[in-house]
Scaffold this active site. Structure first.
Site, short mmCIF file in Angstrom:
data_model
loop_
_atom_site.label_atom_id
_atom_site.label_comp_id
_atom_site.label_asym_id
_atom_site.label_seq_id
_atom_site.Cartn_x
_atom_site.Cartn_y
_atom_site.Cartn_z
N SER A 1 -60.37 40.33 3.49
CA SER A 1 -59.71 39.84 4.70
C SER A 1 -58.56 38.89 4.42
O SER A 1 -57.74 38.65 5.30
CB SER A 1 -60.73 39.17 5.63
OG SER A 1 -61.42 38.14 4.95
N HIS B 1 -61.11 31.72 7.16
CA HIS B 1 -59.77 32.04 6.71
C HIS B 1 -58.78 30.91 6.91
O HIS B 1 -58.82 30.21 7.92
CB HIS B 1 -59.27 33.28 7.46
CG HIS B 1 -60.21 34.44 7.36
ND1 HIS B 1 -61.08 34.78 8.37
CD2 HIS B 1 -60.43 35.31 6.35
CE1 HIS B 1 -61.80 35.83 7.99
NE2 HIS B 1 -61.43 36.16 6.76
N ASP C 1 -60.10 30.00 11.22
CA ASP C 1 -61.43 30.22 11.79
C ASP C 1 -62.46 29.69 10.80
O ASP C 1 -62.16 28.80 10.01
CB ASP C 1 -61.64 31.69 12.16
CG ASP C 1 -61.48 32.64 10.96
OD1 ASP C 1 -61.50 32.16 9.80
OD2 ASP C 1 -61.33 33.85 11.17
#
Length: 361
Positions: free
Chosen positions: A38, A328, A325
């Site tokens: 991610s 990340h 978040d």
């Protein structure tokens, strides 16, 4: 004479640092292929039946055009590196290369994906490193068709940069999730790091076999310092990093660094560099000290995997936050990661002139 050459060295480094995009549209490497999770995903998970997706606001609130599937508010580190390399556009996701020339590169990264096949699958299906490489083989066949055959495709791939940033989820969404995965009961941290790097090595060798020659291999960041780790495994009321988690991933980093040395000796036709992401901390980068702390998420989070609550308004001062978040970093930190990686490691294998050699003149 020596002083004059050192002066030119200073000038060259200054120009590089202040204007690395001087050759936009004429990239330093002819192609960029991206593998990872991610931290690099730019939309490959959008159509997968997984909760590990980021194709909704407030993700992408600062990205041109809005949400794309990037797990941050704007650009990722590899986006900034792509620009630093001189590409006129960002590299498209494998899931949607329509309108792009795949000869210039493809992004295969998948949120929640890891080196191990089971990693992150509690959130739904993802594309692990082996699957990403299989997808690359599909793209290679397309490149061969465009360039006039396998030999020409291979010659092209020899000159391209292969950027790989994966492994964090093998800890965050595997080893440390003891109620879901059994790896922590099967391996000690030392054994687990060894098993991961061995599997990683096998996949790197596959890439070399099918034409890759320039590799940027990223170590893992200090995952014990992400908000999710501190919330779940930190000391009660403390906002300090979970050192046990950090020690585990640093074992991986040490073994990956050794693998890079080994591969450079084994494959003399190739170049491998290690990118140290664990060095991105406040004592090395004073600007980080002025940013909101590790437990201050910029967006309101919810759900099992600590992602932003859809369509909730995030914080206003996003450039002053470390984390977007629960997992990340913000675009501001991604940019710092990119500059650190580019100037400390990636430039060694992509820039046509080895600046370090000038010091010896």
């Amino acid at each position: 004479m020596a002083s004059d050459k050192k002066l030119w060295l200073v000038v060259i480094i200054y120009l590089a640092a202040t204007n690395v995009q001087h050759c936009v549209g004429n990239p330093i490497v002819p192609g960029l292929f991206i593998f990872g999770d991610s931290l690099s995903d730019c939309g490959n998970n959008n159509k997968l039946p997984t909760i590990a997706r980021a194709n909704f606001l407030p993700y992408g609130i600062d990205f041109p055009g809005g949400p794309t599937g990037r797990f941050t508010n704007g650009k990722t580190a590899i986006d900034f590196i792509t620009e630093d390399l001189g590409f006129s556009h960002l590299i498209p996701p494998y899931a949607n290369t329509s309108g792009f020339n795949v000869v210039e590169g493809v992004n295969y990264a998948s949120g929640a994906g890891g080196i191990r096949k089971e990693t992150g699958t509690h959130a739904g299906p993802d594309m692990n490193l082996e699957l990403q490489i299989n997808n690359h083989k599909v793209i290679i066949s397309q490149i061969a068709a465009k360039l006039g055959g396998p030999d020409k495709a291979r010659q092209h791939l020899n000159k391209c940069l292969y950027y790989i940033n994966i492994g964090s989820n093998d800890y965050i969404n595997n080893y440390f999730l003891t109620k879901v995965y059994s790896t922590s009961r099967t391996y000690t941290p030392e054994q687990y790091a060894e098993a991961l790097v061995q599997q990683y090595s096998q996949q790197i060798r596959v890439l070399h076999q099918i034409g890759a020659r320039k590799f940027s291999l990223n170590g893992l960041g200090l995952v014990g310092c992400i908000p999710q780790a501190i919330t779940l495994r930190g000391k009660n009321g403390s906002s300090t990093c979970v050192e046990e988690d950090n020690k585990a991933v640093l074992l991986f980093d040490d073994k990956l660094r050794s693998l890079v040395d080994k591969l450079n000796k084994e494959f003399i036709d190739s170049k491998f560099v290690f990118v140290d992401q664990a060095m991105i901390k406040s004592e090395n980068y004073p600007m980080l000290k002025d940013m909101k702390g590790m437990t201050n998420r910029c967006c309101e989070v919810s759900g099992k995997i600590g992602q932003c609550t859809p369509f909730k308004t995030p914080c206003n001062n996003r450039d002053l936050h470390l984390f977007w978040d629960s997992f990340h970093p913000t675009e501001a930190v991604h940019k710092l990661m990119a500059k650190s990686a580019y100037f400390s490691s990636i430039k060694k294998i992509t820039h046509p002139m080895d600046i370090s050699s000038l010091v010896k003149m």
